[in-house]
Write a protein that holds these residues in place. Structure first.
Motif, PDB file in Angstrom:
ATOM      1  N   ALA A  57       4.711  -4.975   5.503  1.00  0.00           N
ATOM      2  CA  ALA A  57       4.598  -3.560   5.894  1.00  0.00           C
ATOM      3  C   ALA A  57       4.079  -2.631   4.797  1.00  0.00           C
ATOM      4  CB  ALA A  57       5.938  -3.067   6.426  1.00  0.00           C
ATOM      5  N   PRO A  58       4.465  -2.800   3.532  1.00  0.00           N
ATOM      6  CA  PRO A  58       3.920  -1.888   2.505  1.00  0.00           C
ATOM      7  C   PRO A  58       2.413  -2.019   2.305  1.00  0.00           C
ATOM      8  CG  PRO A  58       5.866  -3.067   1.684  1.00  0.00           C
ATOM      9  CD  PRO A  58       5.455  -3.725   2.972  1.00  0.00           C
ATOM     10  N   PHE A  59       1.843  -3.137   2.787  1.00  0.00           N
ATOM     11  CA  PHE A  59       0.426  -3.420   2.512  1.00  0.00           C
ATOM     12  C   PHE A  59      -0.442  -3.272   3.767  1.00  0.00           C
ATOM     13  CE2 PHE A  59       1.796  -4.830  -1.518  1.00  0.00           C
ATOM     14  CZ  PHE A  59       2.956  -5.565  -1.329  1.00  0.00           C
ATOM     15  N   GLY A  60       0.187  -3.221   4.926  1.00  0.00           N
ATOM     16  CA  GLY A  60      -0.560  -3.116   6.173  1.00  0.00           C
ATOM     17  C   GLY A  60       0.214  -3.733   7.314  1.00  0.00           C
ATOM     18  N   GLN A  61      -0.516  -4.196   8.319  1.00  0.00           N
ATOM     19  CA  GLN A  61       0.140  -4.728   9.511  1.00  0.00           C
ATOM     20  C   GLN A  61      -0.234  -6.206   9.714  1.00  0.00           C
ATOM     21  OE1 GLN A  61      -2.272  -1.938  10.076  1.00  0.00           O
ATOM     22  NE2 GLN A  61      -0.655  -0.722   9.099  1.00  0.00           N
ATOM     23  N   VAL A  62       0.691  -6.916  10.371  1.00  0.00           N
ATOM     24  CA  VAL A  62       0.424  -8.291  10.803  1.00  0.00           C
ATOM     25  C   VAL A  62      -0.036  -8.218  12.259  1.00  0.00           C
ATOM     26  CG1 VAL A  62       1.432 -10.565  11.264  1.00  0.00           C
ATOM     27  CG2 VAL A  62       2.104  -9.285   9.206  1.00  0.00           C
ATOM     28  N   ILE A  63      -1.154  -8.851  12.549  1.00  0.00           N
ATOM     29  CA  ILE A  63      -1.725  -8.814  13.907  1.00  0.00           C
ATOM     30  C   ILE A  63      -1.285 -10.077  14.635  1.00  0.00           C
ATOM     31  CG2 ILE A  63      -3.853  -8.649  15.261  1.00  0.00           C
ATOM     32  CD1 ILE A  63      -5.178  -7.499  12.665  1.00  0.00           C
ATOM     33  N   GLU A  64      -0.312  -9.935  15.516  1.00  0.00           N
ATOM     34  CA  GLU A  64       0.225 -11.095  16.254  1.00  0.00           C
ATOM     35  C   GLU A  64       0.914 -10.599  17.522  1.00  0.00           C
ATOM     36  OE1 GLU A  64       3.344 -13.086  14.039  1.00  0.00           O
ATOM     37  OE2 GLU A  64       4.207 -11.184  13.364  1.00  0.00           O
ATOM     38  N   CYS A  65       1.071 -11.537  18.467  1.00  0.00           N
ATOM     39  CA  CYS A  65       1.803 -11.185  19.691  1.00  0.00           C
ATOM     40  C   CYS A  65       3.311 -11.258  19.471  1.00  0.00           C
ATOM     41  CB  CYS A  65       1.405 -12.137  20.822  1.00  0.00           C
ATOM     42  SG  CYS A  65      -0.328 -11.991  21.297  1.00  0.00           S
TER      43      CYS A  65
END
Ligand SMILES: NC(=O)N[C@@H](O)C(=O)O
Ligand code: NI
Length: 169
Positions: free
Chosen positions: A19-27
């Motif tokens: 979260a501090p670096f960005g988002q994880v793209i997953e379902c």
């Protein structure tokens, strides 16, 4: 140490840790909803894509070769004008190396470096300006990439040394 390089082991990629670096793209972890007469599920708005006013967001494909782990780090970079997202198209695992701050010396302090490994069903979106290593695919394959194109210099890089990244045995 191997050849004078300290190993930074990769942790499994999770939305919370990243979260501090960005988002994880997953379902996983998101509620999809039925669309197209129930023939598809939409998992919506999984990443916050960013671009400055002079730029635009673009989609590209990176055809990546497999890197051998452990992999010696030589540089980190950041994109001050926009975010950058990577989504594996063939389920290939990849390493994600990020730093909370700009490395102050060539031998970046390990406490500022974080290493994650995607299970191949997870993509990532680096927030605008996050220090990261360029793509490190663990098996060959294509990645869909969404990032900012436009005027100005959108890539700042620093050399680092002394560290290698891999999967903890
Ligand atoms: N150079 C390029 O387009 N890709 C890098 O920014 C990267 O993070 O892989
Ligand atoms: Ni990049």
């Amino acid at each position: 140490m191997n050849g004078g390089l300290h190993l930074l082991p990769a942790l499994p990629l999770s939305a919370e840790a990243f979260a501090p670096f960005g988002q994880v793209i997953e379902c996983a972890g998101h509620a999809g909803y039925a669309i197209n007469e129930g023939s598809s599920q939409r998992f919506t708005d999984l990443a916050q894509l960013e671009a400055d006013a002079e730029g635009r967001l673009a989609l590209s494909i990176f055809r990546a070769e497999a890197r051998q782990a452990p992999f010696a780090l030589s540089c980190l970079e950041r994109h001050p004008l926009g975010s950058q997202a990577f989504m594996p198209l063939h389920g290939q695992a990849f390493l994600v190396v990020v730093a909370e701050t700009r490395p102050t010396s060539a031998r970046a302090a390990p406490e500022s470096l974080r290493v994650f490994v995607s299970n191949g069903r997870q993509g990532i979106n680096f927030r605008r300006g996050v220090w990261h290593h360029p793509l490190l695919a663990l098996s060959a394959g294509d990645f869909l990439v969404a990032d900012r194109l436009g005027p100005g210099d959108n890539c700042e890089a620093v050399d680092i040394a002394g560290w290698q990244v891999g999967i903890a045995r």
